[in-house]
Design a protein around this motif. Sequence first.
Motif, PDB file in Angstrom:
ATOM      1  N   VAL A 194      12.610   4.677   5.079  1.00  0.00           N
ATOM      2  CA  VAL A 194      11.287   5.165   5.481  1.00  0.00           C
ATOM      3  C   VAL A 194      11.141   6.660   5.262  1.00  0.00           C
ATOM      4  O   VAL A 194      10.026   7.163   5.057  1.00  0.00           O
ATOM      5  CB  VAL A 194      10.968   4.819   6.955  1.00  0.00           C
ATOM      6  CG1 VAL A 194      10.795   3.327   7.141  1.00  0.00           C
ATOM      7  CG2 VAL A 194      12.000   5.402   7.913  1.00  0.00           C
ATOM      8  N   THR A 241      10.214   6.257  14.751  1.00  0.00           N
ATOM      9  CA  THR A 241      11.391   5.438  14.470  1.00  0.00           C
ATOM     10  C   THR A 241      12.235   5.241  15.720  1.00  0.00           C
ATOM     11  O   THR A 241      12.686   4.127  16.015  1.00  0.00           O
ATOM     12  CB  THR A 241      12.249   6.089  13.372  1.00  0.00           C
ATOM     13  OG1 THR A 241      11.442   6.364  12.220  1.00  0.00           O
ATOM     14  CG2 THR A 241      13.393   5.169  12.964  1.00  0.00           C
ATOM     15  N   PHE A 266       6.197  -0.268   9.707  1.00  0.00           N
ATOM     16  CA  PHE A 266       6.659  -0.177  11.089  1.00  0.00           C
ATOM     17  C   PHE A 266       6.261  -1.411  11.897  1.00  0.00           C
ATOM     18  O   PHE A 266       7.019  -1.861  12.764  1.00  0.00           O
ATOM     19  CB  PHE A 266       6.105   1.080  11.755  1.00  0.00           C
ATOM     20  CG  PHE A 266       6.796   2.345  11.313  1.00  0.00           C
ATOM     21  CD1 PHE A 266       8.147   2.517  11.538  1.00  0.00           C
ATOM     22  CD2 PHE A 266       6.097   3.355  10.677  1.00  0.00           C
ATOM     23  CE1 PHE A 266       8.797   3.675  11.150  1.00  0.00           C
ATOM     24  CE2 PHE A 266       6.732   4.517  10.284  1.00  0.00           C
ATOM     25  CZ  PHE A 266       8.089   4.680  10.522  1.00  0.00           C
ATOM     26  N   GLN A 283      18.116  10.671   9.698  1.00  0.00           N
ATOM     27  CA  GLN A 283      16.852  11.032   9.052  1.00  0.00           C
ATOM     28  C   GLN A 283      16.758  12.527   8.786  1.00  0.00           C
ATOM     29  O   GLN A 283      16.246  12.942   7.740  1.00  0.00           O
ATOM     30  CB  GLN A 283      15.684  10.535   9.904  1.00  0.00           C
ATOM     31  CG  GLN A 283      15.621   9.015   9.984  1.00  0.00           C
ATOM     32  CD  GLN A 283      14.338   8.495  10.573  1.00  0.00           C
ATOM     33  OE1 GLN A 283      13.732   9.114  11.445  1.00  0.00           O
ATOM     34  NE2 GLN A 283      13.904   7.328  10.110  1.00  0.00           N
ATOM     35  N   SER A 298       2.626   5.421  13.648  1.00  0.00           N
ATOM     36  CA  SER A 298       2.712   4.867  12.298  1.00  0.00           C
ATOM     37  C   SER A 298       1.358   4.876  11.601  1.00  0.00           C
ATOM     38  O   SER A 298       1.275   5.141  10.394  1.00  0.00           O
ATOM     39  CB  SER A 298       3.278   3.444  12.349  1.00  0.00           C
ATOM     40  OG  SER A 298       2.407   2.569  13.048  1.00  0.00           O
ATOM     41  N   VAL A 306      15.841   2.491   8.339  1.00  0.00           N
ATOM     42  CA  VAL A 306      15.920   3.833   8.934  1.00  0.00           C
ATOM     43  C   VAL A 306      16.099   4.873   7.835  1.00  0.00           C
ATOM     44  O   VAL A 306      15.538   5.972   7.902  1.00  0.00           O
ATOM     45  CB  VAL A 306      17.087   3.907   9.946  1.00  0.00           C
ATOM     46  CG1 VAL A 306      17.359   5.360  10.360  1.00  0.00           C
ATOM     47  CG2 VAL A 306      16.786   3.061  11.172  1.00  0.00           C
TER      48      VAL A 306
END
Length: 321
Positions: free
Chosen positions: A165, A61, A130, A28, A114, A162
């Motif tokens: 998002v 996450t 989520f 990410q 979230s 992953v």
Amino acid sequence: MKIFTNMGALPFIRLIRWPNLIVVVLTQILLRYAIVGRVYAASGFSPAMDNFLFAVLIFTTVLIAAAGYIINDYFDIRTDVINHPDTVVLGKKIHRRKAIVYHIAMNVIALLGSVFLAWKAGSMKLAFVFIMIMVLLWLYSVRYKRTVLWGNLAVAFMSAMVVLVVWLFEFYMLRQQPEQFIALYGNMKMISRFFFVYALFAFLISLMREIVKDMEDVHGDQQTGCRTLPVVHGIRTAKLVTFIAGSITGALIIIAVIKLISSGMVLPALYFSAVVFIPLLFICYRIAMAADKADFHLISKLLKLLMLAGILGLQPLSVAL
């Protein structure tokens, strides 16, 4: 802190699969800075999602992934005792009841994160992304992982999420800034394409790895009633499906390399050819030749390294953008 004082750090860290969580964080971060940040910077802008919100996204996450590993081990303890007796943590070093408490606590905190992110992005519907992943992780542990391919597909889908998002929440937060949104509108198709390709790569490699892990654990799965692909249709069929997924991945890498070269991005094209495509060919060969549990265990490790190699390819890609 209570987790660490009551039972020690090592068992808990092993339970939540810390190497996998590090890969999630690295993925990410690189996606944000190598693609979003690089493209935005060329137009004189910074990501709409500030550093704090991005940290919340990563934290959320990671919590969901960690909770998923815990609940997976909770429902899979009988099979793990047979397949991996030396690495079982639940029931030996961590009480199963405590594991459920940790699972619930992590999901509650992740849910709050979230909802907060969705509120900041101006669309409460995003929180359901989520929530959907949390529910899917539960269903995977309870039902899907014991069925032909559905469990493999569920894990592959979550691996792709992953990646997705990061851009999903960035896009919605960018919409909260109309002037910047308009200025960057012409670049959104390119950014979306990069994210889609990486999500597809994550999906396919994860799918391959999950099937390979099922082949590695076939004997324990047979004894505990798990109806995985190799249990129901045999190792040969499982190898064929894995090889097909690998062939599709290889074809996509070749297309991506050609696109990169035609766009003048020679450095990332060389990287993906040498560090991703060639190792993928070797892995496919090892899959064809694999004969026992040790072979499949090695291939599983190689696929994890291949995933990491693909993620690290974001760095030479960012240089070329």
